[in-house]
Design an enzyme around this catalytic site. Sequence first.
Site, PDB file in Angstrom:
ATOM      1  N   GLU A   1       0.731   5.556   0.851  1.00 36.79           N
ATOM      2  CA  GLU A   1      -0.545   5.994   1.375  1.00 36.79           C
ATOM      3  C   GLU A   1      -0.213   7.293   0.743  1.00 36.79           C
ATOM      4  OE1 GLU A   1      -1.965   4.021   5.763  1.00 36.79           O
ATOM      5  OE2 GLU A   1      -1.163   6.058   5.441  1.00 36.79           O
TER       6      GLU A   1
ATOM      7  N   ASN B   1       0.433  -1.759  -0.075  1.00 39.18           N
ATOM      8  CA  ASN B   1      -0.312   0.316  -0.083  1.00 39.18           C
ATOM      9  C   ASN B   1       0.629   1.278   0.170  1.00 39.18           C
ATOM     10  OD1 ASN B   1       0.772  -1.603   2.474  1.00 39.18           O
ATOM     11  ND2 ASN B   1      -1.135   0.411   3.635  1.00 39.18           N
TER      12      ASN B   1
ATOM     13  N   CYS C   1     -10.380  -4.721  -0.243  1.00 39.11           N
ATOM     14  CA  CYS C   1     -10.927  -3.727   0.534  1.00 39.11           C
ATOM     15  C   CYS C   1     -12.210  -3.724  -0.682  1.00 39.11           C
ATOM     16  CB  CYS C   1     -10.740  -2.178   0.712  1.00 39.11           C
ATOM     17  SG  CYS C   1      -9.902  -2.327  -1.225  1.00 39.11           S
TER      18      CYS C   1
ATOM     19  N   CYS D   1      -3.731   0.393  -2.572  1.00 40.94           N
ATOM     20  CA  CYS D   1      -3.763  -0.875  -1.872  1.00 40.94           C
ATOM     21  C   CYS D   1      -3.101  -1.487  -2.806  1.00 40.94           C
ATOM     22  CB  CYS D   1      -4.804  -0.934  -1.712  1.00 40.94           C
ATOM     23  SG  CYS D   1      -6.258  -0.230  -0.976  1.00 40.94           S
TER      24      CYS D   1
ATOM     25  N   GLU E   1      -3.074  -4.840  -3.204  1.00 40.63           N
ATOM     26  CA  GLU E   1      -3.761  -5.651  -4.135  1.00 40.63           C
ATOM     27  C   GLU E   1      -4.097  -4.557  -5.511  1.00 40.63           C
ATOM     28  OE1 GLU E   1      -5.119  -5.061  -0.860  1.00 40.63           O
ATOM     29  OE2 GLU E   1      -6.250  -6.181  -0.758  1.00 40.63           O
TER      30      GLU E   1
ATOM     31  N   CYS F   1     -10.838  -3.108  -4.045  1.00 44.18           N
ATOM     32  CA  CYS F   1      -9.543  -4.175  -4.614  1.00 44.18           C
ATOM     33  C   CYS F   1     -10.654  -5.902  -4.995  1.00 44.18           C
ATOM     34  CB  CYS F   1      -8.489  -4.639  -3.746  1.00 44.18           C
ATOM     35  SG  CYS F   1      -7.280  -3.033  -2.956  1.00 44.18           S
TER      36      CYS F   1
END
Length: 136
Positions: free
Chosen positions: A48, A46, A91, A57, A59, A94
């Site tokens: 940010e 990830n 999430c 993210c 993934e 994803c």
Amino acid sequence: MVSEEKLTELFTMARKAANASYSPYSKFPVGAALLMSDGRIFTGCNVENRSFGLTNCAERTAIFKAVSEGAKRVSAVAIATPKSDYPVGPCGACRQVLTEFGDDTVPVIFGNTCENAKKSTLGELYPFDSLHELAD
């Protein structure tokens, strides 16, 4: 069919990928590893941003890396959240992106440790995925 050994290997790679996470705001590193149908493995973490909407993210980072290298079919997914107290699944965004590149039988392993990891499939994580009809 992806072996248990391969899933464990992918999970180990996902945990390692979490070490590269840029997560100064959430302090929640995530790593992902994808086995593609051609045998290649792509990892991601990830990344940010202080504007959380611009965060990417692990993934999706791994998927974008794979697609940019010409791999478009996912065979297995591993997601590691080493600082969580329990297994945390992908999430919704994803899940949507993963199902774009893998069918409902693709195995998914996710968790904080390999011993505590949950095993599922893309179909179980994202049931009633009807959007594939749009590509026809």
